[in-house]
Motif scaffolding. Sequence first.
Motif, PDB file in Angstrom:
ATOM      1  N   ASN A  47      52.493  18.554  -1.977  1.00 44.42           N
ATOM      2  CA  ASN A  47      53.390  19.688  -2.190  1.00 44.42           C
ATOM      3  C   ASN A  47      54.196  19.510  -3.476  1.00 44.42           C
ATOM      4  O   ASN A  47      54.885  18.502  -3.645  1.00 44.42           O
ATOM      5  CB  ASN A  47      54.325  19.826  -0.980  1.00 44.42           C
ATOM      6  N   ASP A  48      54.094  20.486  -4.362  1.00 46.12           N
ATOM      7  CA  ASP A  48      54.826  20.421  -5.640  1.00 46.12           C
ATOM      8  C   ASP A  48      56.293  20.807  -5.461  1.00 46.12           C
ATOM      9  O   ASP A  48      57.189  20.108  -5.919  1.00 46.12           O
ATOM     10  CB  ASP A  48      54.174  21.348  -6.669  1.00 46.12           C
ATOM     11  N   HIS A 175      58.377  30.084  -0.267  1.00 46.48           N
ATOM     12  CA  HIS A 175      56.996  29.630  -0.495  1.00 46.48           C
ATOM     13  C   HIS A 175      56.930  28.119  -0.641  1.00 46.48           C
ATOM     14  O   HIS A 175      57.904  27.469  -0.980  1.00 46.48           O
ATOM     15  CB  HIS A 175      56.360  30.310  -1.720  1.00 46.48           C
ATOM     16  N   THR A 177      54.180  25.104  -2.391  1.00 41.22           N
ATOM     17  CA  THR A 177      53.364  25.069  -3.605  1.00 41.22           C
ATOM     18  C   THR A 177      52.441  23.859  -3.612  1.00 41.22           C
ATOM     19  O   THR A 177      52.893  22.724  -3.450  1.00 41.22           O
ATOM     20  CB  THR A 177      54.270  25.003  -4.857  1.00 41.22           C
ATOM     21  N   ASN A 179      50.304  21.071  -5.321  1.00 42.37           N
ATOM     22  CA  ASN A 179      50.248  20.312  -6.568  1.00 42.37           C
ATOM     23  C   ASN A 179      48.788  20.230  -7.021  1.00 42.37           C
ATOM     24  O   ASN A 179      47.995  19.467  -6.476  1.00 42.37           O
ATOM     25  CB  ASN A 179      50.830  18.913  -6.334  1.00 42.37           C
ATOM     26  N   GLN A 220      51.200  28.233 -13.414  1.00 38.09           N
ATOM     27  CA  GLN A 220      51.392  28.569 -12.013  1.00 38.09           C
ATOM     28  C   GLN A 220      50.576  29.795 -11.641  1.00 38.09           C
ATOM     29  O   GLN A 220      50.374  30.693 -12.470  1.00 38.09           O
ATOM     30  CB  GLN A 220      52.873  28.868 -11.728  1.00 38.09           C
ATOM     31  N   SER A 222      49.682  32.263  -7.743  1.00 39.46           N
ATOM     32  CA  SER A 222      50.072  32.396  -6.337  1.00 39.46           C
ATOM     33  C   SER A 222      49.269  33.499  -5.675  1.00 39.46           C
ATOM     34  O   SER A 222      48.774  34.417  -6.335  1.00 39.46           O
ATOM     35  CB  SER A 222      51.570  32.708  -6.215  1.00 39.46           C
ATOM     36  N   TYR A 244      51.646  31.534  -0.951  1.00 36.58           N
ATOM     37  CA  TYR A 244      51.327  30.147  -1.315  1.00 36.58           C
ATOM     38  C   TYR A 244      51.190  30.089  -2.832  1.00 36.58           C
ATOM     39  O   TYR A 244      50.511  30.921  -3.434  1.00 36.58           O
ATOM     40  CB  TYR A 244      50.014  29.735  -0.650  1.00 36.58           C
ATOM     41  N   GLU A 245      51.822  29.098  -3.434  1.00 36.14           N
ATOM     42  CA  GLU A 245      51.791  28.957  -4.891  1.00 36.14           C
ATOM     43  C   GLU A 245      50.987  27.716  -5.271  1.00 36.14           C
ATOM     44  O   GLU A 245      50.791  26.803  -4.462  1.00 36.14           O
ATOM     45  CB  GLU A 245      53.218  28.855  -5.444  1.00 36.14           C
ATOM     46  N   PHE A 246      50.557  27.680  -6.539  1.00 34.54           N
ATOM     47  CA  PHE A 246      49.759  26.567  -7.056  1.00 34.54           C
ATOM     48  C   PHE A 246      50.304  26.205  -8.439  1.00 34.54           C
ATOM     49  O   PHE A 246      50.461  27.080  -9.298  1.00 34.54           O
ATOM     50  CB  PHE A 246      48.280  26.964  -7.126  1.00 34.54           C
ATOM     51  N   ALA A 247      50.609  24.938  -8.657  1.00 37.83           N
ATOM     52  CA  ALA A 247      51.237  24.518  -9.913  1.00 37.83           C
ATOM     53  C   ALA A 247      50.461  23.386 -10.561  1.00 37.83           C
ATOM     54  O   ALA A 247      50.106  22.397  -9.906  1.00 37.83           O
ATOM     55  CB  ALA A 247      52.682  24.080  -9.651  1.00 37.83           C
ATOM     56  N   ILE A 269      56.271  35.027 -10.603  1.00 35.14           N
ATOM     57  CA  ILE A 269      55.907  34.462  -9.306  1.00 35.14           C
ATOM     58  C   ILE A 269      56.746  35.102  -8.204  1.00 35.14           C
ATOM     59  O   ILE A 269      56.256  35.356  -7.094  1.00 35.14           O
ATOM     60  CB  ILE A 269      56.083  32.933  -9.299  1.00 35.14           C
TER      61      ILE A 269
END
Length: 279
Positions: A47-48, A175, A177, A179, A220, A222, A244-247, A269
């Motif tokens: 998790n970021d 949210h 995120t 990693n 990023q 999402s 859900y986010e992605f970084a 975002i």
Amino acid sequence: MSYLLINISIMNKDLLLSKLWEQYTSITPSAKKIHSLLEEKGEKIENDHIAIRTFNDARVNIAVLEKPFVKAGYVSKGEYVFESKKLFARHYEHATDNTAPRIFISELELEKCSEELQLSVKELLDSCDQSVFEKEDLVLSGAVWNANSFETYNTLLDESEYAAWMYVYGFRANHFTINVNALTNFSNLEELNSFLKESNWRMNASGGEIKGTPAQLLEQSSTLADLNAIKFDEGTKEIPSCYYEFALRYPMENGELYQGFVASSADKIFESTDVKLQS
């Protein structure tokens, strides 16, 4: 909506984070499904960061919501301003555990909003048992006011999607995120986004599917927020819940990965919960 009665004073960092995840996934089933989908490919999810929303009223502002995190060992590391959305935010990192997710807490700057919105928020907060705001589990409490008016929701929505979301969902993780740096099957966000779209997940395309650039040291993306059935006095309506986010982070000149956030990217975002993007 009732709030959770959890004695956070005896809760350690890991339990606090797991309670936030449990609360988040209860209205964001897509997060669990995406999590499982990636695990099936052999990924171990890290998790970021976790994001939380609030108002800058002294009873519930960032200084209030940060308390359980500070108690769990987090320290403030950065501040951010979002002029168009009238938001201010801080991010926190754990002082001793560099594997712990960052915490990102934002607040709506009420004094920059209309008198009508300010009054609506004041009335909401005034309607609560004021002792609720002194509880250390406030961050896990959801909407501690009566969020039963679709008319009120729409009135807030006309001015601030952020305020309308807070009215319905209250205090919770907005949210989580993933990693992307820790993933082994995806070398960049383009590959991950393509995989998710092939699996029929809808991405937030506001400002482009990928927000940020390698030069900014952070990219990023999402999903769009899930739709959650909310029972209002006027009937049951589907309201965007969480996403859900992605970084993907890039190294700075010293070789260490950038730890902060890019305000212009985070601004887009935020729109993952916007009703307008659901059509």
